[in-house]
Design a protein around this motif. Structure first.
Motif, PDB file in Angstrom:
ATOM      1  N   GLU A  45      28.173  47.762  44.008  1.00 41.77           N
ATOM      2  CA  GLU A  45      28.920  49.170  43.737  1.00 41.77           C
ATOM      3  C   GLU A  45      29.562  49.536  44.666  1.00 41.77           C
ATOM      4  OE1 GLU A  45      24.573  49.939  43.115  1.00 41.77           O
ATOM      5  OE2 GLU A  45      26.179  48.172  43.004  1.00 41.77           O
TER       6      GLU A  45
ATOM      7  N   SER B 298      32.726  48.396  46.097  1.00 43.99           N
ATOM      8  CA  SER B 298      33.817  47.729  44.836  1.00 43.99           C
ATOM      9  C   SER B 298      34.515  49.277  45.076  1.00 43.99           C
ATOM     10  CB  SER B 298      32.838  47.330  43.397  1.00 43.99           C
ATOM     11  OG  SER B 298      32.871  46.632  42.473  1.00 43.99           O
ATOM     12  N   SER B 299      33.228  50.146  45.119  1.00 46.97           N
ATOM     13  CA  SER B 299      34.151  51.761  45.453  1.00 46.97           C
ATOM     14  C   SER B 299      35.594  52.034  46.455  1.00 46.97           C
ATOM     15  CB  SER B 299      33.369  52.295  45.607  1.00 46.97           C
ATOM     16  OG  SER B 299      33.694  53.802  46.275  1.00 46.97           O
TER      17      SER B 299
ATOM     18  N   ILE C 149      36.558  48.890  48.360  1.00 47.88           N
ATOM     19  CA  ILE C 149      37.684  48.099  47.926  1.00 47.88           C
ATOM     20  C   ILE C 149      38.828  48.356  47.068  1.00 47.88           C
ATOM     21  CG2 ILE C 149      38.791  46.281  46.656  1.00 47.88           C
ATOM     22  CD1 ILE C 149      36.147  44.738  47.841  1.00 47.88           C
ATOM     23  N   GLN C 150      38.020  50.353  45.723  1.00 52.53           N
ATOM     24  CA  GLN C 150      39.233  49.981  44.893  1.00 52.53           C
ATOM     25  C   GLN C 150      40.305  51.789  45.967  1.00 52.53           C
ATOM     26  OE1 GLN C 150      40.273  49.577  42.412  1.00 52.53           O
ATOM     27  NE2 GLN C 150      38.939  48.483  40.850  1.00 52.53           N
TER      28      GLN C 150
ATOM     29  N   ARG D  21      42.998  49.960  46.600  1.00 54.52           N
ATOM     30  CA  ARG D  21      43.428  49.300  45.859  1.00 54.52           C
ATOM     31  C   ARG D  21      44.044  50.940  45.226  1.00 54.52           C
ATOM     32  NH1 ARG D  21      43.416  44.672  43.065  1.00 54.52           N
ATOM     33  NH2 ARG D  21      46.101  45.360  42.639  1.00 54.52           N
TER      34      ARG D  21
ATOM     35  N   ARG E  70      47.837  42.374  46.133  1.00 56.80           N
ATOM     36  CA  ARG E  70      46.698  41.579  46.156  1.00 56.80           C
ATOM     37  C   ARG E  70      46.806  40.616  47.253  1.00 56.80           C
ATOM     38  NH1 ARG E  70      44.029  40.115  41.609  1.00 56.80           N
ATOM     39  NH2 ARG E  70      45.169  38.158  41.763  1.00 56.80           N
TER      40      ARG E  70
ATOM     41  N   ALA F 149      31.805  41.798  43.983  1.00 60.49           N
ATOM     42  CA  ALA F 149      33.028  43.229  44.374  1.00 60.49           C
ATOM     43  C   ALA F 149      34.088  42.672  44.395  1.00 60.49           C
ATOM     44  CB  ALA F 149      32.932  44.268  45.729  1.00 60.49           C
TER      45      ALA F 149
ATOM     46  N   GLU G 258      35.025  41.518  41.560  1.00 66.59           N
ATOM     47  CA  GLU G 258      35.366  42.877  40.115  1.00 66.59           C
ATOM     48  C   GLU G 258      36.968  43.607  40.831  1.00 66.59           C
ATOM     49  OE1 GLU G 258      32.629  44.947  40.370  1.00 66.59           O
ATOM     50  OE2 GLU G 258      30.278  43.623  39.271  1.00 66.59           O
ATOM     51  N   THR G 259      37.017  43.104  41.905  1.00 67.73           N
ATOM     52  CA  THR G 259      37.986  43.966  42.288  1.00 67.73           C
ATOM     53  C   THR G 259      39.706  43.299  42.808  1.00 67.73           C
ATOM     54  OG1 THR G 259      37.594  44.153  44.142  1.00 67.73           O
ATOM     55  CG2 THR G 259      36.520  46.264  42.991  1.00 67.73           C
ATOM     56  N   LEU G 260      39.511  41.621  43.127  1.00 68.35           N
ATOM     57  CA  LEU G 260      40.825  40.850  43.536  1.00 68.35           C
ATOM     58  C   LEU G 260      40.349  39.773  42.918  1.00 68.35           C
ATOM     59  CD1 LEU G 260      41.262  42.419  47.277  1.00 68.35           C
ATOM     60  CD2 LEU G 260      41.976  43.208  45.637  1.00 68.35           C
ATOM     61  N   THR G 261      40.045  39.881  41.321  1.00 65.42           N
ATOM     62  CA  THR G 261      40.206  38.650  41.302  1.00 65.42           C
ATOM     63  C   THR G 261      41.342  37.481  40.786  1.00 65.42           C
ATOM     64  OG1 THR G 261      38.880  40.206  39.172  1.00 65.42           O
ATOM     65  CG2 THR G 261      39.571  37.551  39.067  1.00 65.42           C
TER      66      THR G 261
END
Length: 303
Positions: free
Chosen positions: A101, A104-105, A107-108, A111, A117, A132, A135-138
């Motif tokens: 988490e 992810s926060s 990396i978000q 973004r 990307r 992460a 979830e964020t850069l699938t």
């Protein structure tokens, strides 16, 4: 002095000696430095230009929280500017751990500042990063750091004597130069490991080696730049030289202030007029085409 890594107590001592003891305390020094937070916040939220490649890593520093000293994670992101080929220190953040988490926060936040990307991402195999990124850069190709892979391999070797032998075989795969040669070397390496009764190593190697070969079809000089996260290790060492002076930070905010100051300094060196191209834009374009071609091909087992 504080932003160069000198503790608030030492700054206060020097200022008292210079100014004749006019009540300059460590707290006052911290209050003065806190006025720079607006500048640092602006830097951490600046727009991000098109990025060709992304590197991620974290290091740890001790912070006092609620009278308990804990290890606090410092997240760092570095990008390769797609237009200039220069390195960019995209951002830093701090968190209680490297849990997914928190990654992810972070990396978000990149973004939200406009980061595209990237063509590929390099990091170690930390579970928090992996989850992460999913979830964020699938779907973005991921290059597992070959240096960390070599270190991880040692845990699967059954004897100290065999460590250097295993490392040499794995290094030969990494230096193969292209996927066809690498796959041949993988088969030979697996055969050698099993002949030497290193079954645990062979099984782990076979299961994980493909993650280390994402950039194998890129130009050789690009491979050398992108196949490890060594660039992040260098940054972490420089951050540590600053944070080790203070030893234990009184808060997450004070830690973030220091690492942001150092990150700004490094990024200014890379992005300034005298900054050199890390990878030429032409080679980045060739790498992007190679990665695109590889992603469109079906994956075949190495053995």
């Amino acid at each position: 002095m504080y932003l160069q890594g000198v503790s608030t107590r030492k700054v206060a001592k020097v200022m008292n000696e210079i100014c004749g003891g006019n009540g300059v305390s460590a707290t006052y020094v911290s209050q003065c430095c806190a006025q720079l937070d607006t500048i640092f916040e602006k830097w951490r939220n600046r727009p991000i230009p098109p990025i060709a490649h992304l590197f991620l890593d974290a290091t740890y520093t001790k912070v006092r929280m609620h009278d308990i000293v804990s290890d606090c994670a410092v997240f760092v992101a570095v990008g390769i500017d797609a237009e200039t080929g220069r390195r960019m220190l995209l951002g830093v953040s701090v968190g209680l751990s490297e849990a997914a988490e928190h990654w992810s926060s972070f990396i978000q936040s990149l973004r939200m500042r406009g980061m595209n990307r990237p063509n590929c991402i390099t990091s170690d195999d930390h579970k928090g990063i992996r989850k992460a990124l999913a979830e964020t850069l699938t779907g973005v190709p991921w290059q597992r750091c070959q240096f960390h892979f070599q270190q991880n391999a040692q845990a699967h070797v059954t004897s100290v004597r065999y460590r250097s032998i295993a490392a040499a075989h794995i290094r030969n795969v990494f230096n193969a130069g292209n996927r066809t040669s690498a796959e041949l070397m993988i088969r030979n390496t697996l055969s050698t490991f099993r002949e030497d009764k290193q079954y645990k190593l062979a099984d782990w190697f076979e299961e994980n080696i493909e993650e280390c070969l994402t950039v194998i079809d890129c130009p050789p000089e690009v491979q050398r730049r992108l196949r490890t996260s060594n660039i992040m290790e260098s940054i972490n060492r420089q951050l540590k030289r600053r944070t080790n002076v203070i030893s234990i930070f009184p808060s997450e905010a004070s830690l973030l202030r220091i690492v942001t100051a150092k990150a700004m300094e490094l990024s200014d060196e890379w992005e300034g007029i005298s900054g050199k191209s890390y990878i030429s834009p032409e080679k980045l374009q060739l790498a992007a085409e190679a990665l695109q071609a590889a992603s469109s091909q079906p994956q075949h087992p190495a053995a």
